[in-house]
Design an enzyme around this catalytic site. Structure first.
Site, PDB file in Angstrom:
ATOM      1  N   GLU A   1       0.811  -1.217   0.000  1.00  0.00           N
ATOM      2  CA  GLU A   1       0.000   0.000   0.000  1.00  0.00           C
ATOM      3  C   GLU A   1       0.848   1.273   0.000  1.00  0.00           C
ATOM      4  O   GLU A   1       0.912   2.001   1.005  1.00  0.00           O
ATOM      5  CB  GLU A   1      -0.962   0.015   1.195  1.00  0.00           C
ATOM      6  CG  GLU A   1      -2.074  -1.005   1.059  1.00  0.00           C
ATOM      7  CD  GLU A   1      -3.209  -0.787   2.059  1.00  0.00           C
ATOM      8  OE1 GLU A   1      -3.019  -0.079   3.060  1.00  0.00           O
ATOM      9  OE2 GLU A   1      -4.290  -1.329   1.831  1.00  0.00           O
TER      10      GLU A   1
ATOM     11  N   GLU B   1      -6.665  -7.788  -0.317  1.00  0.00           N
ATOM     12  CA  GLU B   1      -7.120  -7.851   1.079  1.00  0.00           C
ATOM     13  C   GLU B   1      -8.626  -7.609   1.077  1.00  0.00           C
ATOM     14  O   GLU B   1      -9.078  -6.553   0.641  1.00  0.00           O
ATOM     15  CB  GLU B   1      -6.427  -6.783   1.931  1.00  0.00           C
ATOM     16  CG  GLU B   1      -4.907  -6.913   1.956  1.00  0.00           C
ATOM     17  CD  GLU B   1      -4.225  -5.856   2.824  1.00  0.00           C
ATOM     18  OE1 GLU B   1      -4.926  -5.115   3.548  1.00  0.00           O
ATOM     19  OE2 GLU B   1      -2.992  -5.755   2.750  1.00  0.00           O
TER      20      GLU B   1
ATOM     21  N   GLU C   1      -2.935  -4.263  15.395  1.00  0.00           N
ATOM     22  CA  GLU C   1      -4.169  -4.730  14.747  1.00  0.00           C
ATOM     23  C   GLU C   1      -4.869  -5.841  15.523  1.00  0.00           C
ATOM     24  O   GLU C   1      -5.611  -6.645  14.948  1.00  0.00           O
ATOM     25  CB  GLU C   1      -3.874  -5.119  13.301  1.00  0.00           C
ATOM     26  CG  GLU C   1      -3.479  -3.887  12.492  1.00  0.00           C
ATOM     27  CD  GLU C   1      -3.189  -4.142  11.021  1.00  0.00           C
ATOM     28  OE1 GLU C   1      -3.064  -5.315  10.623  1.00  0.00           O
ATOM     29  OE2 GLU C   1      -3.063  -3.145  10.282  1.00  0.00           O
TER      30      GLU C   1
ATOM     31  N   HIS D   1      -8.541  -6.205  14.875  1.00  0.00           N
ATOM     32  CA  HIS D   1      -8.939  -6.412  13.477  1.00  0.00           C
ATOM     33  C   HIS D   1      -9.280  -7.882  13.272  1.00  0.00           C
ATOM     34  O   HIS D   1      -8.450  -8.759  13.483  1.00  0.00           O
ATOM     35  CB  HIS D   1      -7.777  -6.007  12.569  1.00  0.00           C
ATOM     36  CG  HIS D   1      -8.122  -5.905  11.111  1.00  0.00           C
ATOM     37  ND1 HIS D   1      -8.570  -6.976  10.355  1.00  0.00           N
ATOM     38  CD2 HIS D   1      -8.075  -4.852  10.261  1.00  0.00           C
ATOM     39  CE1 HIS D   1      -8.775  -6.569   9.109  1.00  0.00           C
ATOM     40  NE2 HIS D   1      -8.491  -5.289   9.032  1.00  0.00           N
TER      41      HIS D   1
END
Ligand code: GAL
Length: 634
Positions: free
Chosen positions: A142, A313, A361, A364
């Site tokens: 990213e 993703e 995370e 998540h």
């Protein structure tokens, strides 16, 4: 379409790996992405490469029949590297270094970091380049995430000086192009030029635009360096990069040209929460995401790499990074998966395999809970895998409508919005959404794309029009709708001598004599429609096709070209889409709120994003909330 997941063997005891791999395969997954953040384990000490664990992880996954996407770890330079080269970190717009302790702390322009990135990528490519299970490489992770495209470091400043020198040859030419006589901003040499931050009030917009172009070129060349290394040491393997949602800080078309396949990271609920959607839309689509969010990006990224694309993703449950992080409505993970297939994805890979119980995370969701038991998404991934198997391979149907998307347009609108709610992405999304609501299949394409085979072309705005674009549009035989502010700037961010729409005037005879922006909530009315945010005064011999109630023109039409001189509301957009589709002999539908469709070459897919069952009139089917219907086309 294949299914896969993102996996971090370095996060789990080695004794888990074989069972994880077995469970992935049993679930219907055939791809696994690994490695993209593992630099500190690959090279724990400077120059000491520890391949053992990664060799075994790759072999374990391969032994379970999984194909591997291997990420280069350059988004996470380890601590020892930052300590050796403290000036490799990016500097933010406020002049602060972006510290170690998360990720993406490098500056794209730092030559030392570039060399280190090339070194680690070369080592990985040599080690695994011909491993039969490694089918694809992902460069970095990213680009631009956490606001990291623009850096204001010394390295970036030097790079920028060279970049402007190359484009302008002399400081006089640059002063002239930027209009630096204004406020005595003239430079005597390129060495005097700094990045456009930390100025007292706004810096020259021409300076900013060139800084965006420069920064974008830095991302492109950083990616290209990795691609060249991978091509050399891993010939024949596909190379991708995972792009983000609603992100325009660098030119993805430029980066995409160097890739074999574009991929993107799809988090529909996080995007709904974080972007401009109204309160009403946020609550209506709380657990589904706005019905055009995923599709918009599918169609955008399909246009970024010669038509080959995938989802690297896919959100499997609540994420951790939005202001609020709801769980998807049951069925949505499967719906999102099938929708990607309908838009031509080669694969969808869930992020992540198992929820991490530690670090940033830990909140998540993954396919598995932190304790290793199945989270709800597992059942949906299985369901999707079965449907995908039953349907067999899908060829993407050629879209008949093109929407022209320009990263440069996003920079221009962002640099000098003139009305704070003139947001490029939102404009493009609204136009896309209006087209899709009428059941049209859309390609989102770059301004330099071949448009000759489309039946209708939509250009939400293109402030800087190149000669090439002008000649593309002038040779089209199909209807074209061009939005406000198009042709309003030159390459060096000036108003054209003959005013907007500049060279577009050769296609439609009108002149924009004045513009105004309106505060949120203000609107001007036409007959059953309105405009808001932005309006232009138009001088033209043409009679307007749509005018406000007081007679001021909004849409003008000449031959097959239409110019819309304001930010149209949904009703005006709907009328324009219907009218243009009629002229182009395109069949339209009036889809109920929450229902969307996409055709592959063999099937018509319908997706219910609402919380109520919806009847799809075209096929007569009732579709449950989060349901998908598939009808064979003959
Ligand atoms: C993406 C990123 C992943 C992970 C994910 C969480 O932006 O590529 O590494 O952070 O978000 O949703």
């Amino acid at each position: 379409m294949k299914l896969g997941c993102c996996y971090y063997p370095e996060h789990w005891p080695e004794s888990n790996w074989a069972d994880d791999a077995r469970r992935m395969a049993a679930m219907g997954l055939s791809l696994v992405r690994i490695g993209e953040f593992a630099w500190s384990r690959i090279e724990p000490e400077p120059g000491k490469l520890d391949w053992g664990w990664l060799d075994r992880a790759i072999q374990t996954l391969a032994d379970a029949g999984l194909e591997i996407i291997l990420g280069t770890p350059t988004a996470t330079p380890p601590k020892w590297l930052v300590d050796r080269m403290p000036d490799m970190v990016a500097i933010d717009e406020d002049g602060r270094p972006r510290g170690f302790g998360s990720r993406r702390h490098y500056c794209f322009s730092h030559p030392g970091y570039r060399a280190e990135a090339a070194r680690i990528v070369t080592a990985m490519a040599k080690r695994y380049g011909d491993h039969p299970a490694v089918v694809m490489w992902q460069t970095d992770n990213e680009f631009g995430c956490h606001d990291t495209v623009l850096s204001f470091s010394e390295a970036a400043a030097n790079g920028f000086r060279n970049w402007v020198r190359h484009r302008n040859q002399t400081p006089e030419a640059l002063n002239e192009a930027w209009g630096n006589v204004f406020w005595s901003m003239e430079y005597r040499s390129f060495a005097e030029i700094d990045p456009p931050h930390l100025t007292v009030t706004e810096a020259n917009p021409a300076h900013w635009l060139d800084y965006h172009r420069f920064a974008s070129d830095e991302v492109t060349s950083f990616n290209r360096e990795q691609v060249e290394i991978l091509r050399k040491h891993s010939p024949g393997k596909d190379i991708t990069h995972n792009f983000m949602g609603f992100f325009t800080e660098f030119n993805h078309h430029d980066v995409g040209r160097d890739l074999d396949i574009a991929t993107w990271d799809s988090y529909p609920l996080g995007f709904l929460e974080q972007f401009w959607f109204s309160r009403e839309e946020k609550s209506r689509y709380l657990r589904q995401g706005h019905p055009d969010i995923a599709a918009f990006h599918h169609d955008l990224y399909r246009g970024c790499s010669n038509g080959r694309w995938g989802v690297m993703e896919q959100q499997p449950g609540p994420v951790n990074w939005a202001r609020f992080n709801p769980a998807p409505m049951p069925g949505m993970v499967s719906l999102w998966t099938i929708e990607a297939m309908a838009h031509g994805a080669e694969f969808t890979s869930y992020f992540r395999w198992r929820q991490a119980p530690f670090a940033q995370e830990q909140m998540h969701a993954g396919l598995l809970r932190p304790d290793g038991k199945d989270a709800p998404a597992v059942g949906e991934a299985r369901e999707a895998a079965e449907l995908i198997r039953d349907l067999g391979p899908q060829q993407i149907a050629k879209a008949q409508v093109a929407l022209v998307f320009s990263y440069e347009a996003a920079w221009v609108c962002g640099i000098q919005p003139q009305g704070q709610s003139f947001r490029y992405l939102e404009l493009a999304f609204e136009w896309y959404s209006a087209l899709r609501k009428q059941g049209l299949d859309i390609d989102i394409v770059a301004p330099d794309a071949d448009l000759s085979h489309y039946k209708a072309v939509f250009v939400p705005t293109l402030p800087i029009v190149t000669d090439a674009f002008l000649s593309t549009i002038s040779t089209l035989a199909c209807p074209v709708l061009i939005g406000p502010r198009s042709g309003s700037k030159t390459q060096s961010f000036r108003i054209p001598d003959d005013l907007a729409p500049g060279d577009l005037r050769t296609l439609i005879p009108l002149t924009v004599t004045r513009v105004e922006s309106l505060r949120d909530g203000e609107q001007e009315n036409g007959d059953g429609w309105s405009i808001s945010r932005w309006r232009e005064d138009i001088e033209s011999e043409l009679a307007p096709e749509f005018a406000l109630n007081d007679g001021r023109g909004v849409v003008y039409s000449h031959n097959r070209i239409r110019y819309c001189s304001a930010w149209p509301d949904r009703s005006l957009l709907d009328m324009l889409v219907s009218r243009i589709a009629g002229e182009a002999n395109l069949e339209t539908l009036s889809l109920p709120e929450g229902l969307r469709i996409r055709r592959s070459a063999s099937n018509l897919f319908a997706f219910n994003y609402s919380t109520e069952p919806i009847r799809f009139d075209l096929t007569g089917q009732m579709i449950d909330p989060a349901g998908v219907s598939v009808t064979a086309l003959n």
